[in-house]
Design a protein around this motif. Sequence first.
Motif, PDB file in Angstrom:
ATOM      1  N   LEU A 113       0.836  -1.193   0.000  1.00 32.21           N
ATOM      2  CA  LEU A 113       0.000   0.000   0.000  1.00 32.21           C
ATOM      3  C   LEU A 113       0.879   1.255   0.000  1.00 32.21           C
ATOM      4  O   LEU A 113       0.569   2.236  -0.681  1.00 32.21           O
ATOM      5  CB  LEU A 113      -0.908  -0.013   1.234  1.00 32.21           C
ATOM      6  CG  LEU A 113      -2.111   0.942   1.239  1.00 32.21           C
ATOM      7  CD1 LEU A 113      -3.036   0.657   0.072  1.00 32.21           C
ATOM      8  CD2 LEU A 113      -2.869   0.811   2.553  1.00 32.21           C
ATOM      9  N   LYS A 114       1.978   1.208   0.723  1.00 31.51           N
ATOM     10  CA  LYS A 114       2.920   2.327   0.739  1.00 31.51           C
ATOM     11  C   LYS A 114       3.531   2.542  -0.652  1.00 31.51           C
ATOM     12  O   LYS A 114       3.657   3.676  -1.125  1.00 31.51           O
ATOM     13  CB  LYS A 114       4.021   2.072   1.769  1.00 31.51           C
ATOM     14  CG  LYS A 114       5.128   3.133   1.803  1.00 31.51           C
ATOM     15  CD  LYS A 114       6.088   2.839   2.938  1.00 31.51           C
ATOM     16  CE  LYS A 114       7.237   3.832   2.968  1.00 31.51           C
ATOM     17  NZ  LYS A 114       8.228   3.585   1.916  1.00 31.51           N
ATOM     18  N   ARG A 115       3.896   1.431  -1.311  1.00 27.52           N
ATOM     19  CA  ARG A 115       4.473   1.541  -2.660  1.00 27.52           C
ATOM     20  C   ARG A 115       3.476   2.186  -3.624  1.00 27.52           C
ATOM     21  O   ARG A 115       3.837   3.069  -4.417  1.00 27.52           O
ATOM     22  CB  ARG A 115       4.861   0.153  -3.171  1.00 27.52           C
ATOM     23  CG  ARG A 115       5.561   0.188  -4.531  1.00 27.52           C
ATOM     24  CD  ARG A 115       5.607  -1.175  -5.177  1.00 27.52           C
ATOM     25  NE  ARG A 115       4.286  -1.651  -5.562  1.00 27.52           N
ATOM     26  CZ  ARG A 115       3.627  -1.246  -6.644  1.00 27.52           C
ATOM     27  NH1 ARG A 115       4.150  -0.320  -7.444  1.00 27.52           N
ATOM     28  NH2 ARG A 115       2.428  -1.742  -6.939  1.00 27.52           N
ATOM     29  N   ILE A 116       2.221   1.760  -3.534  1.00 28.84           N
ATOM     30  CA  ILE A 116       1.187   2.300  -4.418  1.00 28.84           C
ATOM     31  C   ILE A 116       0.964   3.782  -4.123  1.00 28.84           C
ATOM     32  O   ILE A 116       0.848   4.611  -5.023  1.00 28.84           O
ATOM     33  CB  ILE A 116      -0.126   1.528  -4.253  1.00 28.84           C
ATOM     34  CG1 ILE A 116       0.068   0.063  -4.677  1.00 28.84           C
ATOM     35  CG2 ILE A 116      -1.242   2.170  -5.061  1.00 28.84           C
ATOM     36  CD1 ILE A 116      -1.082  -0.828  -4.295  1.00 28.84           C
ATOM     37  N   TYR A 117       0.905   4.117  -2.843  1.00 21.21           N
ATOM     38  CA  TYR A 117       0.676   5.507  -2.436  1.00 21.21           C
ATOM     39  C   TYR A 117       1.780   6.403  -2.988  1.00 21.21           C
ATOM     40  O   TYR A 117       1.515   7.498  -3.504  1.00 21.21           O
ATOM     41  CB  TYR A 117       0.619   5.598  -0.913  1.00 21.21           C
ATOM     42  CG  TYR A 117       0.344   6.994  -0.389  1.00 21.21           C
ATOM     43  CD1 TYR A 117      -0.962   7.469  -0.267  1.00 21.21           C
ATOM     44  CD2 TYR A 117       1.390   7.837  -0.022  1.00 21.21           C
ATOM     45  CE1 TYR A 117      -1.211   8.753   0.204  1.00 21.21           C
ATOM     46  CE2 TYR A 117       1.147   9.106   0.456  1.00 21.21           C
ATOM     47  CZ  TYR A 117      -0.155   9.565   0.568  1.00 21.21           C
ATOM     48  OH  TYR A 117      -0.403  10.835   1.028  1.00 21.21           O
ATOM     49  N   GLU A 118       3.020   5.942  -2.905  1.00 24.78           N
ATOM     50  CA  GLU A 118       4.138   6.742  -3.402  1.00 24.78           C
ATOM     51  C   GLU A 118       4.106   6.861  -4.926  1.00 24.78           C
ATOM     52  O   GLU A 118       4.516   7.883  -5.481  1.00 24.78           O
ATOM     53  CB  GLU A 118       5.462   6.131  -2.941  1.00 24.78           C
ATOM     54  CG  GLU A 118       5.682   6.284  -1.439  1.00 24.78           C
ATOM     55  CD  GLU A 118       6.953   5.602  -0.954  1.00 24.78           C
ATOM     56  OE1 GLU A 118       7.506   4.786  -1.729  1.00 24.78           O
ATOM     57  OE2 GLU A 118       7.372   5.869   0.176  1.00 24.78           O
ATOM     58  N   ALA A 119       3.593   5.818  -5.602  1.00 26.66           N
ATOM     59  CA  ALA A 119       3.477   5.886  -7.058  1.00 26.66           C
ATOM     60  C   ALA A 119       2.404   6.887  -7.470  1.00 26.66           C
ATOM     61  O   ALA A 119       2.559   7.609  -8.463  1.00 26.66           O
ATOM     62  CB  ALA A 119       3.149   4.504  -7.623  1.00 26.66           C
ATOM     63  N   LEU A 120       1.320   6.927  -6.698  1.00 27.55           N
ATOM     64  CA  LEU A 120       0.232   7.851  -6.999  1.00 27.55           C
ATOM     65  C   LEU A 120       0.532   9.266  -6.513  1.00 27.55           C
ATOM     66  O   LEU A 120      -0.034  10.230  -7.025  1.00 27.55           O
ATOM     67  CB  LEU A 120      -1.066   7.350  -6.358  1.00 27.55           C
ATOM     68  CG  LEU A 120      -1.608   6.018  -6.890  1.00 27.55           C
ATOM     69  CD1 LEU A 120      -2.824   5.581  -6.085  1.00 27.55           C
ATOM     70  CD2 LEU A 120      -1.978   6.143  -8.365  1.00 27.55           C
TER      71      LEU A 120
END
Length: 279
Positions: A113-120
């Motif tokens: 979820l952290k990886r996705i948040y940083e991508a977005l």
Amino acid sequence: MQVQSIKIADITVPEGRLRDIDPEWAQALAGMFAEVGHKTPIDVAATETGFELVAGGHRLAAARLCKWKTIEARVLEPTGAHRAEELRLHEVLENLARKDFTALERCEALAELKRIYEALHPETKHGGDRKSQATKNKAENQEPIFGFCQNAAQSTGLSLSAVKLAVQIFEGLSRESRERLKGTALAQKQSELKALAALDAGLQKTVLDLIFVEPPQAGSTAEALMLIDGKRPPSPTDRLFRTVSDSLIKLPRASRSAVFRQHKAEILALAKRENWFDA
């Protein structure tokens, strides 16, 4: 969100799913489906050749075991420029809502979820522009992960500290350790994962070697570290004695004395056998 009956043959399962399929659980679901049918639609996204599974891997596997031709599905329609991240976000949040996650799986999901948040939100990965954030809370500026944790806490219902700790644990575990821990009793215990994640990769391997060898040489990270330091870890009897002692000390003095008088012979015999007086 549109729900429709789609052909199972048209659904592909992408690689790198958050959770592996548990064959036993899929078989159990198939039995339930045969009795009462399918109550909760799976989630898919349309592709050029059919549909891609987003959430509901065990339900899809169960339907295939039942040899169904079609299955009810919600067809997601991501509209943003980050289609892959939006679909992955949906998968992670859907899984986090489940109650059967192990501690390791929850840590992995929150790290993803952290990886996705940083991508977005790429501006948050490095803390963003400090000058433009001058009016924001200093704690937020000093801790770039704060924005993610706050968002994740709101999305999952977990506390900020729980989210942050889970991510730290997952990132602290080596890739090899994560794979070895899957499906084990340790994967259920966040305290053990936390202790292991605090070690470097080489020491993690040594600890897990001691725990997973047959017969096991240690029952926990703490015991394994004691062995590595040349110390004798506590025996099951030692642990039981400490548990009893901790309980006794909470009793009034008169009650403690009464218990000791009643079981004096057993206590002294046990102490002699386990060499407590020489420890």
